[in-house]
Scaffold this active site. Structure first.
Site, PDB file in Angstrom:
ATOM      1  N   SER A   1     -41.591 -42.824  24.439  1.00 26.18           N
ATOM      2  CA  SER A   1     -42.604 -41.913  23.904  1.00 26.18           C
ATOM      3  C   SER A   1     -43.733 -41.569  24.861  1.00 26.18           C
ATOM      4  O   SER A   1     -44.538 -40.683  24.574  1.00 26.18           O
ATOM      5  CB  SER A   1     -43.195 -42.484  22.612  1.00 26.18           C
ATOM      6  OG  SER A   1     -42.264 -42.414  21.563  1.00 26.18           O
TER       7      SER A   1
ATOM      8  N   VAL B   1     -41.589 -47.486  23.259  1.00 26.71           N
ATOM      9  CA  VAL B   1     -40.809 -48.651  22.827  1.00 26.71           C
ATOM     10  C   VAL B   1     -39.895 -49.185  23.927  1.00 26.71           C
ATOM     11  O   VAL B   1     -39.235 -50.202  23.740  1.00 26.71           O
ATOM     12  CB  VAL B   1     -39.984 -48.344  21.551  1.00 26.71           C
ATOM     13  CG1 VAL B   1     -40.892 -48.032  20.384  1.00 26.71           C
ATOM     14  CG2 VAL B   1     -38.975 -47.233  21.797  1.00 26.71           C
TER      15      VAL B   1
ATOM     16  N   TYR C   1     -35.076 -33.639  23.642  1.00 24.52           N
ATOM     17  CA  TYR C   1     -35.982 -34.704  23.210  1.00 24.52           C
ATOM     18  C   TYR C   1     -35.444 -36.081  23.595  1.00 24.52           C
ATOM     19  O   TYR C   1     -36.151 -36.900  24.211  1.00 24.52           O
ATOM     20  CB  TYR C   1     -36.208 -34.622  21.705  1.00 24.52           C
ATOM     21  CG  TYR C   1     -37.061 -35.746  21.163  1.00 24.52           C
ATOM     22  CD1 TYR C   1     -38.439 -35.751  21.348  1.00 24.52           C
ATOM     23  CD2 TYR C   1     -36.482 -36.805  20.474  1.00 24.52           C
ATOM     24  CE1 TYR C   1     -39.222 -36.787  20.859  1.00 24.52           C
ATOM     25  CE2 TYR C   1     -37.257 -37.847  19.985  1.00 24.52           C
ATOM     26  CZ  TYR C   1     -38.626 -37.833  20.178  1.00 24.52           C
ATOM     27  OH  TYR C   1     -39.394 -38.865  19.698  1.00 24.52           O
TER      28      TYR C   1
ATOM     29  N   TYR D   1     -50.104 -44.456  17.671  1.00 22.75           N
ATOM     30  CA  TYR D   1     -49.716 -44.196  16.284  1.00 22.75           C
ATOM     31  C   TYR D   1     -50.662 -44.892  15.309  1.00 22.75           C
ATOM     32  O   TYR D   1     -51.868 -44.708  15.398  1.00 22.75           O
ATOM     33  CB  TYR D   1     -48.253 -44.609  16.045  1.00 22.75           C
ATOM     34  CG  TYR D   1     -47.322 -44.120  17.111  1.00 22.75           C
ATOM     35  CD1 TYR D   1     -47.158 -42.753  17.324  1.00 22.75           C
ATOM     36  CD2 TYR D   1     -46.617 -44.988  17.934  1.00 22.75           C
ATOM     37  CE1 TYR D   1     -46.308 -42.270  18.310  1.00 22.75           C
ATOM     38  CE2 TYR D   1     -45.762 -44.526  18.927  1.00 22.75           C
ATOM     39  CZ  TYR D   1     -45.612 -43.161  19.108  1.00 22.75           C
ATOM     40  OH  TYR D   1     -44.787 -42.697  20.085  1.00 22.75           O
TER      41      TYR D   1
ATOM     42  N   LYS E   1     -44.112 -38.018  25.870  1.00 22.89           N
ATOM     43  CA  LYS E   1     -44.750 -37.038  24.980  1.00 22.89           C
ATOM     44  C   LYS E   1     -46.017 -36.432  25.588  1.00 22.89           C
ATOM     45  O   LYS E   1     -46.365 -35.290  25.273  1.00 22.89           O
ATOM     46  CB  LYS E   1     -45.063 -37.687  23.626  1.00 22.89           C
ATOM     47  CG  LYS E   1     -43.824 -38.088  22.843  1.00 22.89           C
ATOM     48  CD  LYS E   1     -44.180 -38.901  21.616  1.00 22.89           C
ATOM     49  CE  LYS E   1     -42.933 -39.346  20.854  1.00 22.89           C
ATOM     50  NZ  LYS E   1     -43.263 -40.208  19.695  1.00 22.89           N
TER      51      LYS E   1
END
Length: 308
Positions: free
Chosen positions: A66, A262, A193, A244, A69
């Site tokens: 992630s 992760v 993605y 998050y 992103k």
């Protein structure tokens, strides 16, 4: 007591907090990410003068997950403009998990921010490119430029593993398409993605990328890779939503813009000071490197680097 940034301090922090790895776990929902040994931990820091400080397993490759992103958000803003991007995805923090569909069902089909998976999938659909491969080539080349490493590539094993088991992300994408939020073909967007989440790099590469964001988009050589305003927007999103439903805790205890993944990576930005890359695959219950969180907390405290 006054501390200075040096390799000895990093060695001390790595070894002090490494035992925490036993309290964490590996992300079993992505089978290929269960291969690393949990005790691994490494950190790399580069400051604005070009001095580098390293400790532990900072040269071991892992997948960005992630953390990609922030790169895709940067590219989407450059391709489509700030107003259009944030008309498709919000900029607000959320208490929901990174892969939750609840925010889309309860409040709006438009994801609350670009860091949760739904938001990142929408952002991926906004990147220019006639095909999934063309988009991915652009993302990979931009990542290589930010990291100053032309050898960065996609880990195909991890990509295949994510593509086969990423059912929640697949369902999110189809939900977003049904709500007319996602642009393009669902399967093409998902391929892009999953591939950009499977980019393989090191903590040293992460530090190089973080340095660009710490210097308002400039590389160490002074090349303007990202416009300053775009860089500040991305840093702000990182500070609010980079972890998050753990973002508030990270801001309170650590206090710098950062992004977790992760795969065990953490990218940290100290504006106008340094870029930080960390790798430690053992995760806490929120999906953050359990060793990395505590190493960064103590490091930032000792060096008085919090932005708050």
């Amino acid at each position: 007591m006054t501390y200075s940034l040096e390799n000895g301090l990093l060695d001390e922090l790595i070894e002090k907090h490494r035992p925490l790895c036993q309290q964490g776990s590996l992300p079993s929902y992505i089978p290929a990410l269960t291969n690393p040994q949990q005790h691994l931990a490494g950190i790399s820091i580069i400051d604005i003068k070009g001095s580098r400080y390293n400790s532990g397993d900072y040269l071991l490759p892992f997948t960005i997950q992630s953390i990609s992103k922030i790169i895709t958000l940067t590219m989407a803003i450059l391709d489509q403009g700030e107003d259009f991007v944030f008309s498709r995805v919000g900029a607000e923090p959320t208490e929901d998990k990174f892969n939750s569909i609840l925010p889309l069902e309860i409040s709006s089909a438009y994801p609350p921010n670009p860091m949760i998976n739904a938001g990142a999938i929408v952002v991926t659909s906004l990147i220019n490119g006639k095909t999934s491969q063309e988009k991915m080539d652009r993302i990979l080349n931009f990542t290589r430029k930010l990291a100053n490493n032309p050898e960065i590539s996609v880990n195909e094993e991890v990509f295949i593993s994510e593509r086969r088991t990423g059912n929640k992300n697949i369902s999110l994408a189809y939900y977003l398409k049904d709500a007319n939020v996602l642009l393009g073909e669902v399967e093409d967007v998902l391929d892009t993605y999953f591939r950009h989440c499977s980019i393989s790099l090191t903590a040293s590469d992460l530090a190089n990328i973080a340095l660009v964001y710490s210097q308002d988009g400039k590389s160490l050589t002074g090349e303007q890779l990202i416009p300053p305003m775009v860089c500040r927007q991305v840093r702000t999103i990182m500070a609010m939503s980079g972890f998050y439903d753990e973002s508030g805790r990270f801001a309170r205890r650590v206090g710098i813009p950062a992004k977790s993944g992760v795969g065990g990576g953490i990218l940290g930005v100290v504006p106008n000071r340094m870029g930080i890359g960390f790798y430690g695959p053992s995760l806490n219950t929120k999906g953050t490197s359990i060793v990395g969180f505590d190493v960064l907390e103590e490091l930032i405290e000792k060096l008085d680097l919090s932005i708050y």
